[in-house]
Design a protein around this motif. Sequence first.
Motif, short mmCIF file in Angstrom:
data_model
loop_
_atom_site.label_atom_id
_atom_site.label_comp_id
_atom_site.label_asym_id
_atom_site.label_seq_id
_atom_site.Cartn_x
_atom_site.Cartn_y
_atom_site.Cartn_z
N THR A 131 -5.75 8.82 11.92
CA THR A 131 -4.76 9.49 11.06
C THR A 131 -5.46 9.99 9.80
OG1 THR A 131 -3.10 7.92 11.88
CG2 THR A 131 -2.51 9.19 9.93
N ASP A 158 -1.49 -6.91 -6.13
CA ASP A 158 -2.86 -6.74 -5.64
C ASP A 158 -3.13 -7.81 -4.59
OD1 ASP A 158 -5.64 -6.84 -5.20
OD2 ASP A 158 -6.00 -5.86 -7.14
N LEU A 159 -3.26 -7.41 -3.35
CA LEU A 159 -3.38 -8.37 -2.25
C LEU A 159 -4.69 -9.16 -2.29
CD1 LEU A 159 -1.95 -6.16 0.63
CD2 LEU A 159 -0.79 -8.03 -0.55
N ARG A 196 -1.54 -1.81 -5.72
CA ARG A 196 -2.30 -2.27 -6.89
C ARG A 196 -2.42 -1.20 -7.96
NH1 ARG A 196 -8.29 -2.23 -3.97
NH2 ARG A 196 -8.02 -0.14 -3.12
N TYR A 233 -13.87 -5.55 8.94
CA TYR A 233 -12.63 -4.80 9.22
C TYR A 233 -12.17 -5.06 10.65
CZ TYR A 233 -9.40 -0.87 9.81
OH TYR A 233 -8.28 -0.10 10.07
N LYS A 277 -8.74 -7.00 11.89
CA LYS A 277 -7.68 -6.41 12.70
C LYS A 277 -7.43 -7.23 13.97
CE LYS A 277 -6.48 -3.13 9.95
NZ LYS A 277 -5.15 -3.14 9.33
N THR A 280 -2.42 -2.81 13.00
CA THR A 280 -3.69 -3.09 13.68
C THR A 280 -4.52 -1.80 13.76
OG1 THR A 280 -2.75 -2.72 15.85
CG2 THR A 280 -2.67 -4.95 15.00
N GLY A 282 0.83 -1.21 0.00
CA GLY A 282 0.00 0.00 0.00
C GLY A 282 0.86 1.25 0.00
N ILE A 338 -1.00 6.20 4.69
CA ILE A 338 0.12 6.01 5.61
C ILE A 338 1.29 5.32 4.90
CG2 ILE A 338 0.85 4.78 7.71
CD1 ILE A 338 -2.09 5.19 8.74
N THR A 377 -6.30 10.19 6.48
CA THR A 377 -6.14 9.46 5.21
C THR A 377 -7.53 9.25 4.58
OG1 THR A 377 -6.47 7.27 6.14
CG2 THR A 377 -4.20 8.11 6.16
N SER A 379 -0.40 5.33 -1.42
CA SER A 379 -1.26 6.36 -0.82
C SER A 379 -1.31 6.19 0.69
CB SER A 379 -2.68 6.30 -1.42
OG SER A 379 -3.22 5.00 -1.23
N ASN A 393 1.16 -2.94 5.54
CA ASN A 393 0.38 -1.73 5.81
C ASN A 393 -0.99 -1.73 5.13
OD1 ASN A 393 -0.09 1.36 6.04
ND2 ASN A 393 0.06 0.99 3.82
N ALA A 394 -1.06 -2.22 3.89
CA ALA A 394 -2.29 -2.07 3.10
C ALA A 394 -3.48 -2.79 3.74
CB ALA A 394 -2.08 -2.63 1.69
N ALA A 395 -4.63 -2.20 3.61
CA ALA A 395 -5.87 -2.82 4.10
C ALA A 395 -7.04 -2.10 3.45
CB ALA A 395 -5.97 -2.73 5.62
P1 NDP Z 1 -5.74 4.17 2.87
O1 NDP Z 1 -7.06 3.65 2.43
O2 NDP Z 1 -5.48 5.61 2.76
O3 NDP Z 1 -4.57 3.35 2.18
C1 NDP Z 1 -4.64 1.96 2.10
C2 NDP Z 1 -3.61 1.47 1.15
O4 NDP Z 1 -3.83 0.05 0.93
C3 NDP Z 1 -3.69 2.14 -0.20
O5 NDP Z 1 -2.39 2.39 -0.68
C4 NDP Z 1 -4.39 1.09 -1.05
O6 NDP Z 1 -4.10 1.15 -2.41
C5 NDP Z 1 -3.81 -0.17 -0.45
N1 NDP Z 1 -4.62 -1.31 -0.83
C6 NDP Z 1 -5.94 -1.50 -0.64
N2 NDP Z 1 -6.34 -2.66 -1.18
C7 NDP Z 1 -5.25 -3.21 -1.74
C8 NDP Z 1 -5.02 -4.41 -2.47
N3 NDP Z 1 -6.00 -5.25 -2.79
N4 NDP Z 1 -3.77 -4.68 -2.89
C9 NDP Z 1 -2.76 -3.82 -2.61
N5 NDP Z 1 -2.91 -2.67 -1.94
C10 NDP Z 1 -4.14 -2.38 -1.51
O7 NDP Z 1 -5.61 3.71 4.40
P2 NDP Z 1 -4.61 4.20 5.54
O8 NDP Z 1 -3.37 4.70 4.96
O9 NDP Z 1 -5.39 5.00 6.46
O10 NDP Z 1 -4.36 2.80 6.27
C11 NDP Z 1 -3.09 2.15 6.31
C12 NDP Z 1 -3.18 1.10 7.39
O11 NDP Z 1 -3.40 1.72 8.65
C13 NDP Z 1 -4.31 0.10 7.20
O12 NDP Z 1 -3.88 -1.17 7.61
C14 NDP Z 1 -5.39 0.62 8.14
O13 NDP Z 1 -6.25 -0.41 8.55
C15 NDP Z 1 -4.53 1.11 9.29
N6 NDP Z 1 -5.16 2.09 10.16
C16 NDP Z 1 -5.46 3.36 9.71
C17 NDP Z 1 -6.02 4.28 10.56
C18 NDP Z 1 -6.35 5.66 10.13
O14 NDP Z 1 -6.92 6.43 10.94
N7 NDP Z 1 -6.01 6.09 8.92
C19 NDP Z 1 -6.31 3.94 11.97
C20 NDP Z 1 -5.97 2.59 12.33
C21 NDP Z 1 -5.42 1.71 11.45
P3 NDP Z 1 -4.98 2.09 -3.41
O15 NDP Z 1 -4.27 3.42 -3.38
O16 NDP Z 1 -4.88 1.38 -4.70
O17 NDP Z 1 -6.36 2.14 -2.85
#
Ligand code: NDP
Length: 252
Positions: A206, A76-77, A50, A172, A176, A158, A25, A30, A208, A28, A105-107
């Motif tokens: 955070t 692509d996860l 992805r 979700y 986690k 997490t 991830g 974090i 995002t 974009s 990181n990605a989710a």
């Molecule tokens: P974003 O949605 O901003 O970013 C998620 C990233 O995961 C993106 O780069 C996205 O790619 C990538 N992604 C999603 N699906 C896939 C896939 N199938 N294959 C590969 N990459 C993929 O989320 P955050 O940056 O906020 O979250 C990052 C992590 O932090 C996550 O694990 C989230 O659960 C965790 N988190 C975030 C919090 C917050 O407040 N932001 C709080 C607690 C935990 P694409 O750009 O293509 O969509």
Amino acid sequence: MTKFPVSSYTAPSDLLSGRVILITGAGSGIGKAVAIAIARYGATVVLTGRNINSLENTYDKIVHQSSPEAVICPLDLELATDADYLELKNRIAIQFGALDGLVNNAAILGDRTPLNQYKSELWEKVLRTNVTAQFQLTRSLMPLLEQSSHGGSVIFTTSGAGHSSLVFWGAYAVSKCAVEGLMRGWAAEQENLGKLRINAINPGATRTAMRSKAYPAENPTDLKTANQIIWAYLFLLGNDSLGVNGKTIYAQ
Ligand code: NDP
């Protein structure tokens, strides 16, 4: 849960010099901020995600700050198979020989809806992306992490949604909880081997796209940015966390 004040960890500028670190991830949110930051501290970053355009944007930013050149590996996860993970592992093995860090990181968020109404297809997509893929990716990269001369470091991500009984977080929250369990199990298995450390970061609220989707009425400018939690990633990826294993850092 280990809690560090944000200001308590200051990394030396060459903390990650000579290290190869893969982050999922990285295009974009974090993941992008962490990728750019760890490159600034000297790491060669393997950018996975992805969306190639987003990954190229992260790559350009790393080039612009004159950090070690990153590598883009589309992944692509949701769709990746064991064969794709093997191919990725082989590519890293040929290019670098070893891997020093892995940031899972990605989710995806899925729907914020009552469990009674949660769609099976989305349930599977969330668990596949957020849990199964992280298990498969980590498992396939283990042999390279074990080759690290710095002591390999694996970070899972997490969320508070995995710790509290929050309503309408559906798959979700379950994912986690599972990631936390995966981290703890793997860390326990590694404990006596002493080669790897396996920990988790809960980023906390955070600014995002995911956070905005989860809390559309919230003012994003009230939240901390991803750059404000980089310290936690630096700490776990660098030598200062040698011996830290099976912990979750709450990056508030
Ligand atoms: P974003 O949605 O901003 O970013 C998620 C990233 O995961 C993106 O780069 C996205 O790619 C990538 N992604 C999603 N699906 C896939 C896939 N199938 N294959 C590969 N990459 C993929 O989320 P955050 O940056 O906020 O979250 C990052 C992590 O932090 C996550 O694990 C989230 O659960 C965790 N988190 C975030 C919090 C917050 O407040 N932001 C709080 C607690 C935990 P694409 O750009 O293509 O969509």
